[in-house]
Design a protein around this motif. Sequence first.
Motif, short mmCIF file in Angstrom:
data_model
loop_
_atom_site.label_atom_id
_atom_site.label_comp_id
_atom_site.label_asym_id
_atom_site.label_seq_id
_atom_site.Cartn_x
_atom_site.Cartn_y
_atom_site.Cartn_z
N LYS A 111 0.83 -1.21 0.00
CA LYS A 111 0.00 0.00 0.00
C LYS A 111 0.87 1.26 0.00
CE LYS A 111 -3.50 2.29 2.84
NZ LYS A 111 -4.28 2.18 4.08
N GLU A 112 1.91 1.27 0.83
CA GLU A 112 2.77 2.45 0.92
C GLU A 112 3.63 2.60 -0.34
OE1 GLU A 112 4.63 5.92 2.63
OE2 GLU A 112 2.66 4.98 2.61
N THR A 113 4.10 1.50 -0.89
CA THR A 113 4.89 1.58 -2.13
C THR A 113 4.04 2.15 -3.26
OG1 THR A 113 6.33 -0.25 -1.48
CG2 THR A 113 6.16 0.20 -3.84
N LEU A 114 2.81 1.68 -3.37
CA LEU A 114 1.92 2.21 -4.41
C LEU A 114 1.63 3.69 -4.15
CD1 LEU A 114 0.26 1.97 -6.93
CD2 LEU A 114 -1.58 0.94 -5.55
N ARG A 115 1.38 4.06 -2.91
CA ARG A 115 1.11 5.47 -2.61
C ARG A 115 2.29 6.36 -3.03
NH1 ARG A 115 2.22 9.53 0.52
NH2 ARG A 115 3.77 8.41 1.75
N LEU A 116 3.49 5.94 -2.68
CA LEU A 116 4.68 6.72 -3.05
C LEU A 116 4.86 6.78 -4.57
CD1 LEU A 116 7.15 5.36 -0.35
CD2 LEU A 116 6.18 7.67 -0.45
N THR A 117 4.53 5.70 -5.24
CA THR A 117 4.63 5.69 -6.70
C THR A 117 3.61 6.63 -7.33
OG1 THR A 117 5.41 3.40 -6.60
CG2 THR A 117 4.63 4.20 -8.74
N LEU A 118 2.43 6.68 -6.76
CA LEU A 118 1.41 7.60 -7.27
C LEU A 118 1.85 9.05 -7.15
CD1 LEU A 118 -1.79 5.81 -5.95
CD2 LEU A 118 -0.92 5.85 -8.32
N VAL A 119 2.58 9.38 -6.10
CA VAL A 119 3.15 10.73 -5.97
C VAL A 119 4.08 11.01 -7.14
CG1 VAL A 119 4.66 12.20 -4.56
CG2 VAL A 119 2.89 10.81 -3.45
N LYS A 120 4.93 10.05 -7.47
CA LYS A 120 5.86 10.20 -8.61
C LYS A 120 5.09 10.35 -9.92
CE LYS A 120 10.00 8.89 -6.66
NZ LYS A 120 11.22 9.65 -6.74
N CYS A 121 4.02 9.59 -10.07
CA CYS A 121 3.21 9.68 -11.29
C CYS A 121 2.57 11.07 -11.42
CB CYS A 121 2.11 8.62 -11.28
SG CYS A 121 2.71 6.93 -11.41
N ARG A 122 2.07 11.57 -10.31
CA ARG A 122 1.47 12.91 -10.29
C ARG A 122 2.53 13.94 -10.67
NH1 ARG A 122 0.04 12.75 -5.37
NH2 ARG A 122 -1.87 11.59 -5.74
N GLU A 123 3.73 13.81 -10.11
CA GLU A 123 4.82 14.74 -10.42
C GLU A 123 5.21 14.66 -11.90
OE1 GLU A 123 7.83 13.49 -7.65
OE2 GLU A 123 6.90 14.58 -5.98
N ALA A 124 5.01 13.50 -12.52
CA ALA A 124 5.33 13.31 -13.93
C ALA A 124 4.22 13.83 -14.85
CB ALA A 124 5.59 11.83 -14.23
N GLY A 165 -6.92 -16.68 -14.89
CA GLY A 165 -7.42 -16.52 -16.25
C GLY A 165 -8.17 -15.23 -16.47
N VAL A 166 -8.24 -14.39 -15.41
CA VAL A 166 -8.96 -13.11 -15.49
C VAL A 166 -8.10 -12.01 -14.88
CG1 VAL A 166 -11.03 -11.83 -14.79
CG2 VAL A 166 -11.20 -14.27 -15.37
N ILE A 167 -8.00 -10.91 -15.59
CA ILE A 167 -7.27 -9.74 -15.10
C ILE A 167 -8.28 -8.64 -14.77
CG2 ILE A 167 -5.70 -7.86 -15.75
CD1 ILE A 167 -4.16 -9.91 -17.41
N GLN A 168 -8.13 -8.08 -13.57
CA GLN A 168 -8.94 -6.94 -13.17
C GLN A 168 -8.19 -5.66 -13.52
OE1 GLN A 168 -9.47 -7.89 -8.97
NE2 GLN A 168 -11.54 -8.63 -9.43
N ARG A 169 -8.90 -4.70 -14.10
CA ARG A 169 -8.30 -3.42 -14.53
C ARG A 169 -8.88 -2.29 -13.68
NH1 ARG A 169 -9.76 -1.73 -19.09
NH2 ARG A 169 -7.80 -0.81 -19.78
N TYR A 170 -8.01 -1.63 -12.92
CA TYR A 170 -8.41 -0.54 -12.02
C TYR A 170 -7.77 0.77 -12.49
CZ TYR A 170 -9.58 -4.16 -8.54
OH TYR A 170 -10.10 -5.22 -7.87
N TRP A 171 -8.54 1.84 -12.43
CA TRP A 171 -8.00 3.18 -12.69
C TRP A 171 -7.94 3.96 -11.38
CZ3 TRP A 171 -5.91 4.71 -17.16
CH2 TRP A 171 -6.19 3.96 -18.30
N ILE A 172 -6.85 4.71 -11.24
CA ILE A 172 -6.71 5.62 -10.11
C ILE A 172 -6.57 7.02 -10.68
CG2 ILE A 172 -5.28 6.36 -8.15
CD1 ILE A 172 -4.44 3.44 -7.80
N THR A 173 -7.49 7.90 -10.31
CA THR A 173 -7.42 9.30 -10.71
C THR A 173 -6.53 10.03 -9.72
OG1 THR A 173 -9.61 9.18 -11.70
CG2 THR A 173 -8.75 11.38 -11.19
N LEU A 174 -5.57 10.75 -10.25
CA LEU A 174 -4.61 11.44 -9.38
C LEU A 174 -5.07 12.87 -9.16
CD1 LEU A 174 -1.37 10.10 -11.08
CD2 LEU A 174 -2.50 9.25 -9.04
N SER A 175 -5.22 13.23 -7.90
CA SER A 175 -5.63 14.60 -7.58
C SER A 175 -4.44 15.53 -7.78
CB SER A 175 -6.11 14.67 -6.13
OG SER A 175 -5.06 14.33 -5.25
N LYS A 176 -4.76 16.74 -8.11
CA LYS A 176 -3.72 17.75 -8.27
C LYS A 176 -3.42 18.33 -6.89
CE LYS A 176 -4.97 18.72 -12.90
NZ LYS A 176 -4.30 17.99 -13.85
#
Length: 177
Positions: A111-124, A165-176
């Motif tokens: 959870k924390e690794t993903l949260r930190l990565t989302l910060v990097k994505c937002r910065e990008a 045999g099934v992949i779940q696809r999730y979207w995360i909207t990044l707040s500004k």
Amino acid sequence: MDILQLVSPSPAHEDQVMAFKAELLAENGSFDGCAGLSEAETYREWLDFRGREAAKGWSPSQTWLAVRQRDGVVVAIVNYRPSPLADFLLQYGGSIGYSVRPSERRKGYAKETLRLTLVKCREAGEERVLITCDRDNPASARTILANGGVLENEVADEPGLGQSGVIQRYWITLSKS
């Protein structure tokens, strides 16, 4: 929970990353987000991300190590593929992949690794990112949901990336922020 930081892999991380690889192999684990670590025979070979991406025709990406600050242990590896995503990634792989070291699971590090990565994505400059997981991986689904993921759909795992045999696809909207 311990404080994590995302760092770019360097020669100084060789022992930690190779121990991470050994743990995953011993557990017959999945190397999601590990930027080809399972196939690399040496750490030096693994560090040549850009060379392997170009040689294999992969999308450009950024790989980080999630390092626990108090003792320098690599607890996770994460790979971010910026937009626009290639067709394969858009259907199956997503913008972000990650793996947590087996001995460090169930401690909140995914959870924390993903949260930190989302910060990097937002910065990008990303406005939203796609994260996928196998339907039989409820821990990964909980991690994605805890970080704001919204399930768009499930697709047949034609490339055989998971177990169900099934992949779940999730979207995360990044707040500004």
